[in-house]
Design a protein around this motif. Structure first.
Motif, PDB file in Angstrom:
ATOM      1  N   ALA A  95      52.498  69.434 -45.813  1.00 35.96           N
ATOM      2  CA  ALA A  95      52.348  69.917 -44.441  1.00 35.96           C
ATOM      3  C   ALA A  95      53.715  70.318 -43.924  1.00 35.96           C
ATOM      4  CB  ALA A  95      51.765  68.825 -43.553  1.00 35.96           C
ATOM      5  N   ARG A 140      49.268  67.526 -51.437  1.00 40.81           N
ATOM      6  CA  ARG A 140      49.073  68.320 -50.230  1.00 40.81           C
ATOM      7  C   ARG A 140      50.342  68.205 -49.397  1.00 40.81           C
ATOM      8  NH1 ARG A 140      44.535  70.466 -46.672  1.00 40.81           N
ATOM      9  NH2 ARG A 140      44.182  71.246 -48.735  1.00 40.81           N
ATOM     10  N   THR A 144      49.994  63.417 -44.983  1.00 38.04           N
ATOM     11  CA  THR A 144      49.172  64.042 -43.963  1.00 38.04           C
ATOM     12  C   THR A 144      48.086  63.063 -43.532  1.00 38.04           C
ATOM     13  OG1 THR A 144      47.700  65.052 -45.573  1.00 38.04           O
ATOM     14  CG2 THR A 144      49.573  66.375 -44.828  1.00 38.04           C
ATOM     15  N   GLN A 187      59.014  69.189 -43.232  1.00 37.32           N
ATOM     16  CA  GLN A 187      57.972  69.222 -44.249  1.00 37.32           C
ATOM     17  C   GLN A 187      57.714  67.798 -44.715  1.00 37.32           C
ATOM     18  OE1 GLN A 187      58.341  72.369 -47.115  1.00 37.32           O
ATOM     19  NE2 GLN A 187      57.697  71.017 -48.748  1.00 37.32           N
ATOM     20  N   GLU A 205      49.243  73.503 -43.896  1.00 40.51           N
ATOM     21  CA  GLU A 205      48.993  72.574 -44.989  1.00 40.51           C
ATOM     22  C   GLU A 205      48.674  73.404 -46.213  1.00 40.51           C
ATOM     23  OE1 GLU A 205      45.976  69.677 -44.372  1.00 40.51           O
ATOM     24  OE2 GLU A 205      46.924  68.856 -42.587  1.00 40.51           O
ATOM     25  N   TYR A 206      49.233  73.012 -47.344  1.00 41.02           N
ATOM     26  CA  TYR A 206      48.930  73.714 -48.572  1.00 41.02           C
ATOM     27  C   TYR A 206      49.074  72.753 -49.739  1.00 41.02           C
ATOM     28  CZ  TYR A 206      53.992  74.294 -48.139  1.00 41.02           C
ATOM     29  OH  TYR A 206      55.322  74.065 -47.940  1.00 41.02           O
ATOM     30  N   ASP A 207      48.402  73.071 -50.838  1.00 36.69           N
ATOM     31  CA  ASP A 207      48.414  72.239 -52.029  1.00 36.69           C
ATOM     32  C   ASP A 207      49.390  72.797 -53.052  1.00 36.69           C
ATOM     33  OD1 ASP A 207      46.384  70.481 -51.114  1.00 36.69           O
ATOM     34  OD2 ASP A 207      44.882  71.983 -51.611  1.00 36.69           O
ATOM     35  N   ASP A 241      54.925  65.225 -47.377  1.00 33.22           N
ATOM     36  CA  ASP A 241      53.787  65.110 -48.288  1.00 33.22           C
ATOM     37  C   ASP A 241      52.812  64.036 -47.805  1.00 33.22           C
ATOM     38  OD1 ASP A 241      55.252  62.852 -48.858  1.00 33.22           O
ATOM     39  OD2 ASP A 241      55.331  63.170 -51.016  1.00 33.22           O
ATOM     40  N   TYR A 287      51.815  75.139 -37.804  1.00 37.48           N
ATOM     41  CA  TYR A 287      51.481  73.998 -38.652  1.00 37.48           C
ATOM     42  C   TYR A 287      50.729  74.543 -39.849  1.00 37.48           C
ATOM     43  CZ  TYR A 287      49.383  69.732 -40.372  1.00 37.48           C
ATOM     44  OH  TYR A 287      49.002  68.704 -41.179  1.00 37.48           O
TER      45      TYR A 287
END
Length: 50
Positions: A28, A26, A45, A41, A19-21, A43, A17
């Motif tokens: 996931a 953000r 979260t 994937q 999460e990134y910006d 957007d 798992y």
């Protein structure tokens, strides 16, 4: 980026798992680390409590 990996041999469940910006969004992603075609994937979260 936040990353979490679970691998249980008894139940044969494996996932990563992340999460990134990207800009102001953000993202996931849940993926199978042994199958590059198995991922989802989003957007959206939500925080969870364990």
């Amino acid at each position: 980026m936040a990353t979490h990996t679970t691998e249980t041999t008894d139940e044969a469940i494996r996932e990563t798992y992340e999460e990134y910006d990207v800009g102001d969004t953000r993202l996931a992603m849940i993926a199978d680390p042994e199958n590059e075609h198995a991922w989802i994937q989003s957007d959206q979260t939500e925080p969870i409590e364990q």
